[in-house]
Design a protein around this motif. Structure first.
Motif, PDB file in Angstrom:
ATOM      1  N   ILE A   1     -27.928 -21.776  39.140  1.00 27.95           N
ATOM      2  CA  ILE A   1     -28.289 -22.147  37.768  1.00 27.95           C
ATOM      3  C   ILE A   1     -27.799 -21.083  36.787  1.00 27.95           C
ATOM      4  O   ILE A   1     -27.273 -21.405  35.710  1.00 27.95           O
ATOM      5  N   PHE A   2     -27.943 -19.801  37.161  1.00 21.93           N
ATOM      6  CA  PHE A   2     -27.449 -18.721  36.314  1.00 21.93           C
ATOM      7  C   PHE A   2     -25.936 -18.856  36.125  1.00 21.93           C
ATOM      8  O   PHE A   2     -25.430 -18.727  35.004  1.00 21.93           O
ATOM      9  N   PHE A   3     -25.212 -19.119  37.208  1.00 22.43           N
ATOM     10  CA  PHE A   3     -23.759 -19.250  37.122  1.00 22.43           C
ATOM     11  C   PHE A   3     -23.351 -20.479  36.312  1.00 22.43           C
ATOM     12  O   PHE A   3     -22.331 -20.475  35.630  1.00 22.43           O
ATOM     13  N   THR A   4     -24.161 -21.532  36.391  1.00 21.42           N
ATOM     14  CA  THR A   4     -23.874 -22.732  35.617  1.00 21.42           C
ATOM     15  C   THR A   4     -23.993 -22.455  34.123  1.00 21.42           C
ATOM     16  O   THR A   4     -23.126 -22.844  33.330  1.00 21.42           O
ATOM     17  N   ILE A   5     -25.066 -21.765  33.755  1.00 18.66           N
ATOM     18  CA  ILE A   5     -25.262 -21.389  32.350  1.00 18.66           C
ATOM     19  C   ILE A   5     -24.148 -20.453  31.893  1.00 18.66           C
ATOM     20  O   ILE A   5     -23.608 -20.590  30.785  1.00 18.66           O
ATOM     21  N   GLU A   6     -23.788 -19.509  32.755  1.00 24.40           N
ATOM     22  CA  GLU A   6     -22.720 -18.565  32.417  1.00 24.40           C
ATOM     23  C   GLU A   6     -21.400 -19.297  32.184  1.00 24.40           C
ATOM     24  O   GLU A   6     -20.664 -18.996  31.248  1.00 24.40           O
ATOM     25  N   TYR A   7     -21.104 -20.277  33.053  1.00 24.29           N
ATOM     26  CA  TYR A   7     -19.859 -21.044  32.917  1.00 24.29           C
ATOM     27  C   TYR A   7     -19.828 -21.801  31.595  1.00 24.29           C
ATOM     28  O   TYR A   7     -18.819 -21.823  30.885  1.00 24.29           O
ATOM     29  N   ILE A   8     -20.955 -22.423  31.249  1.00 25.52           N
ATOM     30  CA  ILE A   8     -21.040 -23.172  29.986  1.00 25.52           C
ATOM     31  C   ILE A   8     -20.853 -22.231  28.796  1.00 25.52           C
ATOM     32  O   ILE A   8     -20.146 -22.560  27.830  1.00 25.52           O
TER      33      ILE A   8
END
Length: 281
Positions: A68-75
C-alpha cells in the motif's frame, strides 16, 4: 494564487520524491530502501514452510502494508511530474510498477506474491542516494568493455561449440551407449560440462582412451576459461588509455519535474533536455 500554491506543492513533492540533494529527499529515499529490503526479506521468509505455518499471517499483513505504501508512492510520483509518461515508461517507472502489482495479482493468480522479490531491483537507487556515482562510472566502463569485446567473445564461443561437438562425437564413438554416452547430444553435453570444469559426475568415461580424452578436455578447460577474461581486460585497458582526462562524473541527483530528465551537471540551474528551471527557491 491558487495556481501558484498548486505549483509550489507539486514542486516540493517532486523535490522530496525524486531528488536526494535535500534532507527530506534523502530521508524519504532511505525509508524507501528500508521498506524495499524488508519486503524482500518477508517474501523470502514466507517461502520457509515452518515459518509460513507459524508466522504466515504476519508476513501477509506486512506485505500488504508495504505494498500500500508503494502504491501511494507510485501515484505520488505520477502526479508530481508534469509529463507522467516520462516517469511511467522510464526504467525506474516500469520497475516501480512491476514491483507493486504482484500482491494485487495474487487475487487472480495464486503464487504471484513471490514475484515481490522483483522489488530488489529498486535497491539500485542506493547509488543515487549515497552519491556513489564513481561506481556507476566504473560499471559503465565494464559495460562498454563487454560491448566492445562482443565480436571476439562470439567468435570464441563459436569455436568452443565446434570443439565440443567434435569432442562429444569422439567420446560417443569411443565410449558408446553402454557407458552412458547414449547419443551425440548427450556426449556434447558431457563435453561442455567437463570443459567448463563443472563436472556433475552423472556421466563418466570408463575406457582408457575415453579417460585420456577427458583428461585433455579438462586441461583445455582451464585455458579456455581464461580467454574471455583476457579479452575483456584488454578492452578495459584500451578504454582507460583512450578516455580523456577532462571527462567528469557528476553527482547531481536532480530530476526535471517537467520532462523527467536526469544526469544534470552539478551546478546546473536548467534542464539540459527541455530548458525548464530545475529548482524553485
Amino acid at each position: 494564487m491558487i495556481e501558484s500554491a498548486k505549483h509550489t506543492w507539486r514542486s516540493k513533492l517532486h523535490e522530496i520524491i525524486y531528488e536526494a540533494d535535500t534532507p527530506a529527499g534523502k530521508a524519504f529515499d532511505v525509508v524507501l530502501l528500508i521498506l524495499i529490503f524488508l519486503s524482500v526479506v518477508l517474501v523470502m521468509l514466507e517461502s520457509v514452510s515452518n515459518l509460513q505455518i507459524e508466522y504466515g499471517k504476519y508476513f501477509y499483513i506486512g506485505e500488504w502494508i508495504i505494498t500500500i505504501f508503494f502504491t501511494i508512492e507510485y501515484i505520488l510520483r505520477v502526479i508530481s511530474i508534469r509529463k507522467p509518461s516520462a516517469y511511467i515508461f522510464s526504467f525506474y517507472g516500469l520497475i516501480d510498477f512491476i514491483s507493486t502489482i504482484p500482491l494485487y495479482l495474487s487475487f487472480f493468480i495464486v503464487g504471484t506474491n513471490a514475484l515481490l522479490t522483483i522489488r530488489a531491483l529498486r535497491l539500485l537507487r542506493v547509488f543515487r542516494i549515497l552519491k556513489v556515482t564513481r561506481y556507476i562510472g566504473e560499471g559503465n566502463k565494464l559495460a562498454k568493455a563487454l560491448k566492445d569485446s562482443r565480436p571476439k567473445i562470439l567468435v570464441f564461443l563459436f569455436a568452443v561449440m565446434i570443439l565440443s561437438v567434435i569432442a562429444g562425437t569422439l567420446m560417443y564413438i569411443v565410449e558408446g551407449p553402454e557407458h552412458g554416452f547414449k547419443s551425440i547430444p548427450v556426449s556434447v553435453y558431457w563435453c561442455i560440462v567437463t570443459l567448463t570444469t563443472v563436472g556433475f559426475g552423472d556421466i563418466a568415461p570408463v575406457t582408457a582412451l575415453g579417460q585420456f580424452i577427458a583428461t585433455v578436455i579438462m586441461i583445455m578447460g582451464y585455458g579456455i576459461i581464461a580467454v574471455p577474461t583476457g579479452i575483456v581486460s584488454a578492452e578495459m585497458a584500451k578504454g582507460e588509455n583512450s578516455e580523456p582526462d577532462s571527462k567528469k562524473l557528476h553527482l547531481n541527483t536532480q530530476v526535471c519535474h517537467n520532462c523527467g530528465a536526469r544526469k544534470h551537471q552539478d551546478q546546473a540551474k536548467y534542464c539540459h533536455n527541455c530548458g525548464n528551471i530545475l529548482h524553485y527557491d
